[in-house]
Design a protein around this motif. Structure first.
Motif, PDB file in Angstrom:
ATOM      1  N   ALA A  35      -3.022   0.137  -3.937  1.00 59.26           N
ATOM      2  CA  ALA A  35      -2.837  -1.141  -3.243  1.00 59.26           C
ATOM      3  C   ALA A  35      -2.572  -2.220  -4.284  1.00 59.26           C
ATOM      4  N   THR A  36      -1.639  -3.101  -3.977  1.00 61.53           N
ATOM      5  CA  THR A  36      -1.289  -4.185  -4.893  1.00 61.53           C
ATOM      6  C   THR A  36      -1.390  -5.517  -4.170  1.00 61.53           C
ATOM      7  N   LEU A  87       0.859  -1.183   0.000  1.00 58.46           N
ATOM      8  CA  LEU A  87       0.000   0.000   0.000  1.00 58.46           C
ATOM      9  C   LEU A  87       0.893   1.230   0.000  1.00 58.46           C
ATOM     10  N   SER A  88       0.663   2.124  -0.946  1.00 59.60           N
ATOM     11  CA  SER A  88       1.429   3.368  -0.995  1.00 59.60           C
ATOM     12  C   SER A  88       0.495   4.521  -1.311  1.00 59.60           C
ATOM     13  N   CYS A  89       0.834   5.692  -0.798  1.00 57.39           N
ATOM     14  CA  CYS A  89       0.054   6.908  -1.045  1.00 57.39           C
ATOM     15  C   CYS A  89       1.021   8.011  -1.447  1.00 57.39           C
ATOM     16  N   GLY A  90       0.813   8.550  -2.638  1.00 56.18           N
ATOM     17  CA  GLY A  90       1.717   9.573  -3.129  1.00 56.18           C
ATOM     18  C   GLY A  90       3.133   9.063  -3.291  1.00 56.18           C
ATOM     19  N   GLY A  91       3.283   7.762  -3.543  1.00 52.11           N
ATOM     20  CA  GLY A  91       4.600   7.176  -3.730  1.00 52.11           C
ATOM     21  C   GLY A  91       5.291   6.762  -2.449  1.00 52.11           C
ATOM     22  N   THR A  92       4.649   6.978  -1.307  1.00 54.35           N
ATOM     23  CA  THR A  92       5.237   6.619  -0.015  1.00 54.35           C
ATOM     24  C   THR A  92       4.529   5.399   0.552  1.00 54.35           C
ATOM     25  N   GLY A  93       5.304   4.371   0.904  1.00 54.91           N
ATOM     26  CA  GLY A  93       4.721   3.155   1.449  1.00 54.91           C
ATOM     27  C   GLY A  93       4.011   3.397   2.764  1.00 54.91           C
ATOM     28  N   GLN A  94       2.899   2.701   2.965  1.00 54.19           N
ATOM     29  CA  GLN A  94       2.108   2.825   4.187  1.00 54.19           C
ATOM     30  C   GLN A  94       2.071   1.467   4.888  1.00 54.19           C
ATOM     31  N   SER A  95       2.344   1.459   6.187  1.00 54.72           N
ATOM     32  CA  SER A  95       2.295   0.208   6.941  1.00 54.72           C
ATOM     33  C   SER A  95       0.857  -0.100   7.350  1.00 54.72           C
ATOM     34  N   PHE A  96       0.588  -1.383   7.569  1.00 58.38           N
ATOM     35  CA  PHE A  96      -0.768  -1.806   7.909  1.00 58.38           C
ATOM     36  C   PHE A  96      -0.707  -3.145   8.622  1.00 58.38           C
ATOM     37  N   THR A  97      -1.804  -3.473   9.278  1.00 58.87           N
ATOM     38  CA  THR A  97      -1.968  -4.802   9.855  1.00 58.87           C
ATOM     39  C   THR A  97      -2.982  -5.562   9.008  1.00 58.87           C
ATOM     40  N   LEU A  98      -2.938  -6.891   9.116  1.00 59.45           N
ATOM     41  CA  LEU A  98      -3.770  -7.742   8.271  1.00 59.45           C
ATOM     42  C   LEU A  98      -4.652  -8.631   9.134  1.00 59.45           C
ATOM     43  N   SER A  99      -5.885  -8.825   8.690  1.00 57.07           N
ATOM     44  CA  SER A  99      -6.793  -9.721   9.402  1.00 57.07           C
ATOM     45  C   SER A  99      -6.329 -11.171   9.249  1.00 57.07           C
ATOM     46  N   ALA A 100      -7.006 -12.081   9.947  1.00 57.46           N
ATOM     47  CA  ALA A 100      -6.550 -13.467  10.066  1.00 57.46           C
ATOM     48  C   ALA A 100      -6.574 -14.218   8.739  1.00 57.46           C
ATOM     49  N   ASP A 144      -3.903 -28.697  -7.012  1.00 54.20           N
ATOM     50  CA  ASP A 144      -2.893 -27.804  -7.580  1.00 54.20           C
ATOM     51  C   ASP A 144      -2.159 -28.507  -8.714  1.00 54.20           C
ATOM     52  N   PRO A 145      -1.623 -27.781  -9.682  1.00 55.91           N
ATOM     53  CA  PRO A 145      -1.837 -26.350  -9.874  1.00 55.91           C
ATOM     54  C   PRO A 145      -3.222 -26.059 -10.454  1.00 55.91           C
ATOM     55  N   PRO A 146      -3.645 -24.768 -10.510  1.00 51.09           N
ATOM     56  CA  PRO A 146      -2.903 -23.595 -10.023  1.00 51.09           C
ATOM     57  C   PRO A 146      -3.103 -23.400  -8.527  1.00 51.09           C
ATOM     58  N   ASP A 147      -2.113 -22.808  -7.909  1.00 48.70           N
ATOM     59  CA  ASP A 147      -2.157 -22.550  -6.473  1.00 48.70           C
ATOM     60  C   ASP A 147      -2.197 -21.055  -6.182  1.00 48.70           C
ATOM     61  N   THR A 148      -1.585 -20.273  -7.047  1.00 50.12           N
ATOM     62  CA  THR A 148      -1.497 -18.827  -6.832  1.00 50.12           C
ATOM     63  C   THR A 148      -2.269 -18.068  -7.909  1.00 50.12           C
ATOM     64  N   MET A 149      -2.426 -16.764  -7.699  1.00 50.01           N
ATOM     65  CA  MET A 149      -3.085 -15.917  -8.685  1.00 50.01           C
ATOM     66  C   MET A 149      -2.268 -15.875  -9.975  1.00 50.01           C
ATOM     67  N   ALA A 150      -2.940 -15.622 -11.064  1.00 49.72           N
ATOM     68  CA  ALA A 150      -2.256 -15.585 -12.356  1.00 49.72           C
ATOM     69  C   ALA A 150      -1.440 -14.310 -12.534  1.00 49.72           C
ATOM     70  N   ALA A 151      -1.868 -13.224 -11.893  1.00 50.60           N
ATOM     71  CA  ALA A 151      -1.169 -11.942 -12.053  1.00 50.60           C
ATOM     72  C   ALA A 151      -1.477 -11.045 -10.863  1.00 50.60           C
ATOM     73  N   ASN A 152      -0.607 -10.085 -10.636  1.00 53.63           N
ATOM     74  CA  ASN A 152      -0.865  -9.107  -9.576  1.00 53.63           C
ATOM     75  C   ASN A 152      -2.185  -8.384  -9.833  1.00 53.63           C
ATOM     76  N   TYR A 153      -2.818  -7.963  -8.754  1.00 60.03           N
ATOM     77  CA  TYR A 153      -4.040  -7.161  -8.865  1.00 60.03           C
ATOM     78  C   TYR A 153      -3.769  -5.807  -8.227  1.00 60.03           C
ATOM     79  N   VAL A 154      -4.023  -4.742  -8.968  1.00 55.17           N
ATOM     80  CA  VAL A 154      -3.741  -3.386  -8.492  1.00 55.17           C
ATOM     81  C   VAL A 154      -5.033  -2.579  -8.488  1.00 55.17           C
ATOM     82  N   PHE A 155      -5.284  -1.875  -7.388  1.00 58.47           N
ATOM     83  CA  PHE A 155      -6.410  -0.938  -7.387  1.00 58.47           C
ATOM     84  C   PHE A 155      -5.976   0.367  -6.727  1.00 58.47           C
ATOM     85  N   ALA A 156      -6.495   1.461  -7.264  1.00 57.93           N
ATOM     86  CA  ALA A 156      -6.101   2.795  -6.804  1.00 57.93           C
ATOM     87  C   ALA A 156      -7.339   3.589  -6.421  1.00 57.93           C
TER      88      ALA A 156
END
Length: 208
Positions: free
Chosen positions: A86-87, A51-64, A100-112
């Motif tokens: 957010a990526t 997660l970044s805002c204005g090019g600066t990374g933002q720290s966060f916590t993640l749910s379970a 498996d496979p597949p086990d992981t996503m096919a590509a990164n997902y980005v939303f702004a």
């Protein structure tokens, strides 16, 4: 007898089904929590997202984990007047099934999304109203801002007439508050025009 062919199990790669804020949203609150919903239950860690805002990374916590819905909670308010991105890192998202496979996503997902636009605090109203005549000599003065603010020791000045300072106490304190009450230390002089000045550099909004 001829053996019947066995149907093979198939699996689809996990995908992002929805996000909150929705990509392209403007006016997100500075205390927003991000929600990412996947097409199936997945394993993830904080390293699975950026997660970044204005090019600066933002720290966060993640749910379970594992889960199909994850919440990213920034450890501090996000900055106003900027765009955040957010990526979801494809290689760091793993589905929980055993097919498996597949086990992981096919590509990164980005939303702004765009953050709320912040404006400078301003005086919304005063009592007495500017230009009022016949104000009682024992009056207090109330200054109301359009948002909560903190004020410095020299945020207000009172003069009766202009050029003649009058001492007072700020009974509201430094804030944060939207209204501040100034109580003159003595009765104001009758038949005199008084001026109250709010010093811009001494008034700060309380958001981040």
């Amino acid at each position: 007898m001829r053996a019947r062919p066995q149907a093979s199990s198939t699996d689809a790669a996990p995908t992002v089904a929805s996000t909150s804020p929705i990509t392209g949203t403007n006016g997100a609150a500075i205390d927003s929590t991000l929600t990412i919903t996947f097409s199936e239950s997945v394993n993830a860690t904080t390293s699975s997202f950026t997660l970044s805002c204005g090019g600066t990374g933002q720290s966060f916590t993640l749910s379970a984990s594992p889960a199909s819905v994850y919440m990213l909670t920034p450890t501090a308010n996000l900055p106003a007047n900027t765009s955040c991105t957010a990526t979801v890192l494809a290689g760091q998202i793993h589905d929980t099934d055993a097919i498996d496979p597949p086990d992981t996503m096919a590509a990164n997902y980005v939303f702004a999304f765009g953050m709320v636009t912040d404006t400078a605090p301003s005086v919304a109203s005063t009592s007495p109203i500017s230009g009022t005549n016949g104000v009682a000599a024992s009056s207090t003065i109330t200054i109301t801002f359009d948002e909560p603010v903190t004020v410095g020791a020299s945020a207000f000045a009172l003069a009766c007439p202009a050029g003649t300072p009058v001492s007072f106490t700020n009974s509201t304190g430094n804030g944060p508050a939207t209204s501040f009450v100034l109580t003159p230390s003595s009765t104001l002089p009758e038949g005199t025009s008084c001026t109250v000045t709010v010093v811009a550099a001494q008034v700060h909004d309380s958001d981040t």
